[in-house]
Design a protein around this motif. Structure first.
Motif, mmCIF file in Angstrom:
data_model
loop_
_atom_site.group_PDB
_atom_site.id
_atom_site.type_symbol
_atom_site.label_atom_id
_atom_site.label_comp_id
_atom_site.label_asym_id
_atom_site.label_seq_id
_atom_site.Cartn_x
_atom_site.Cartn_y
_atom_site.Cartn_z
ATOM 1 N N ALA A 171 1.154 -1.101 -0.010
ATOM 2 C CA ALA A 171 0.135 0.035 0.012
ATOM 3 C C ALA A 171 0.885 1.155 0.064
ATOM 4 C CB ALA A 171 -0.849 0.100 1.296
ATOM 5 N N VAL A 172 1.901 1.440 0.954
ATOM 6 C CA VAL A 172 2.962 2.360 0.784
ATOM 7 C C VAL A 172 3.519 2.620 -0.621
ATOM 8 C CG1 VAL A 172 4.888 3.210 1.891
ATOM 9 C CG2 VAL A 172 2.988 2.238 3.297
ATOM 10 N N MET A 173 4.066 1.588 -1.183
ATOM 11 C CA MET A 173 4.758 1.841 -2.504
ATOM 12 C C MET A 173 3.786 2.185 -3.570
ATOM 13 S SD MET A 173 7.997 1.331 -1.923
ATOM 14 C CE MET A 173 8.298 1.738 -3.443
ATOM 15 N N THR A 174 2.467 1.771 -3.535
ATOM 16 C CA THR A 174 1.538 2.217 -4.610
ATOM 17 C C THR A 174 1.076 3.542 -4.000
ATOM 18 O OG1 THR A 174 -0.243 0.679 -3.300
ATOM 19 C CG2 THR A 174 0.947 -0.455 -5.387
ATOM 20 N N GLY A 175 1.319 4.369 -3.302
ATOM 21 C CA GLY A 175 0.978 5.677 -2.903
ATOM 22 C C GLY A 175 -0.102 5.930 -1.903
ATOM 23 N N CYS A 176 -0.400 4.902 -1.334
ATOM 24 C CA CYS A 176 -1.582 5.207 -0.241
ATOM 25 C C CYS A 176 -1.146 6.016 0.907
ATOM 26 C CB CYS A 176 -2.119 3.828 0.133
ATOM 27 S SG CYS A 176 -3.516 4.268 1.624
ATOM 28 N N LYS A 177 -1.866 7.274 1.120
ATOM 29 C CA LYS A 177 -1.227 8.220 2.144
ATOM 30 C C LYS A 177 -2.118 7.915 3.337
ATOM 31 C CE LYS A 177 1.412 10.757 -0.342
ATOM 32 N NZ LYS A 177 2.738 10.696 -0.121
ATOM 33 N N ASN A 178 -2.924 7.201 3.377
ATOM 34 C CA ASN A 178 -3.896 7.180 4.744
ATOM 35 C C ASN A 178 -4.084 5.529 5.255
ATOM 36 O OD1 ASN A 178 -4.804 9.833 4.815
ATOM 37 N ND2 ASN A 178 -6.110 9.333 2.983
ATOM 38 N N ILE A 179 -3.087 5.388 6.051
ATOM 39 C CA ILE A 179 -2.733 3.918 6.506
ATOM 40 C C ILE A 179 -2.967 3.856 8.125
ATOM 41 C CG2 ILE A 179 -1.541 1.716 6.541
ATOM 42 C CD1 ILE A 179 -0.135 2.514 3.865
ATOM 43 N N PHE A 180 -4.109 3.217 8.692
ATOM 44 C CA PHE A 180 -4.013 3.221 10.024
ATOM 45 C C PHE A 180 -4.278 1.774 10.595
ATOM 46 C CE2 PHE A 180 -5.316 7.293 8.627
ATOM 47 C CZ PHE A 180 -4.779 8.089 9.737
#
Length: 347
Positions: free
Chosen positions: A231-240
């Motif tokens: 998710a981080v590498m594909t650009g997701c900014k909101n991870i909780f």
């Protein structure tokens, strides 16, 4: 055609474990610097020797620790484009390309392949130029020509755009992709750029800390990355962090909300992701009161940061990214997100 890789290598503090299969077309290895992407290519090429495992290309075993098979690089029929292209600076384009045919003794064959490659790589008229007389894109094409003229079964590209400036990089992506499609064989590309992976690849494998986490068709990966690193590498900014509280429901303690999901929630859920483009003031689902705290302007978009009413004060704000022309005159009191846009992350 197919590439089968299942290798491990222990470098002390860093351990590589990569297992995947790649077919025709372009497959990208996507991950941060130092995650083992380039080391994986070097093991496939025979430049590095794994500690154990198996590498097979089109049914031909390149490496097998149990069978004591370890073919030399020149026996593997694999082309490897280094980050800096590695052209010989004192040789012309013609001489550089012909270096790829040093085993071909028939002069007429060498000349025919040279002409074909100059035409394919759009280098006609530049054959007597030396590397310093070429643009960055022309250098890249010359380096590719030197590799492809030998007709490798697999082409591997290590950060092929890293030596180019941003403007040239963007203009060459489609050009290189089209050339590689005409090449018509397997291509394995290393990149840390999600844009390059998305634009260039039919499939993407995500690597993190020496492990290959997942390999999916490109659009499928971006729609459902499945893990926090992906998710981080594909650009997701909101991870909780999140936990399962129903078949299609998750609780997000840091945000003080529960979210309905379109996908069934499996055991082992670690977090949820919501891409910054996914929020919508008119969406009725997963709709909660919000308070806007910050605004950042980009060339063509606006980033609005907000907090939910019950959000933990210690948690970071949530990002909402919208085109500039769609920025609301007054900020909405509530925002929603469709259940299909709640990403479930398990690793």
């Amino acid at each position: 055609m197919s590439l089968i890789v299942d290798i491990r290598k222990d470098l002390g503090k860093f351990k590589l474990q990569a297992a995947f299969e790649a077919g025709d077309g372009i497959t990208s290895l996507l991950g941060p610097s130092g995650c083992g992407k380039s080391l994986t290519l070097k093991c496939i090429a025979g430049i590095e020797k794994p500690d154990g495992g198996h590498i097979e290309l089109d049914g031909r075993v390149l490496y097998d620790s149990k069978k004591h098979i370890h073919l030399r690089p020149q026996e593997r029929h694999v082309g490897y484009l280094f980050q800096n292209y590695a052209l010989f600076p004192n040789m012309t384009v013609r001489q550089n390309i012909l270096c790829g045919l040093n085993r071909e003794k028939d002069r007429s064959v060498r000349e025919a392949r040279l002409r074909d490659m100059l035409h394919l790589m759009q280098l006609d008229g530049l054959e007597n130029h030396k590397p310093h007389q070429l643009s960055g894109g022309q250098q890249q094409r010359a380096a590719l020509a030197r590799i492809l003229v030998n007709e490798p079964k697999l082409l591997m590209l290590d950060e092929p755009f890293s030596a180019l400036d941003a403007h040239l990089r963007d203009s060459l992506k489609i050009e290189l992709r089209d050339m590689l499609q005409r090449f018509g064989r397997e291509v394995l590309m290393v990149t840390h750029s999600r844009e390059e992976a998305y634009n260039m690849s039919g499939a993407v494998a995500v690597m993190d800390k020496g492990k290959l986490l997942t390999l999916k068709p490109t659009k499928e990966l971006f729609a459902d990355p499945g893990s926090i690193p992906a998710a981080v590498m594909t650009g997701c900014k909101n991870i909780f962090p999140a936990r399962k509280c129903g078949d299609c429901e998750v609780e997000v303690p840091a945000l003080g909300i529960r979210l309905q999901t379109a996908r069934r929630v499996e055991n082992g859920l670690r977090a949820v992701g919501i891409r910054a483009h996914y929020f919508n003031p008119s969406t009725p689902h997963n709709r909660f009161p919000v308070r806007f705290v910050e605004e950042m302007e980009e060339p063509f978009e606006t980033i609005l940061q907000f907090r939910y009413t019950g959000q933990d004060p210690a948690s970071p704000p949530v990002w909402w990214r919208i085109p500039k022309e769609k920025r609301p005159q007054s900020f909405p009191a509530e925002l929603g997100v469709a259940p299909a846009n709640v990403l479930l992350l398990y690793e």
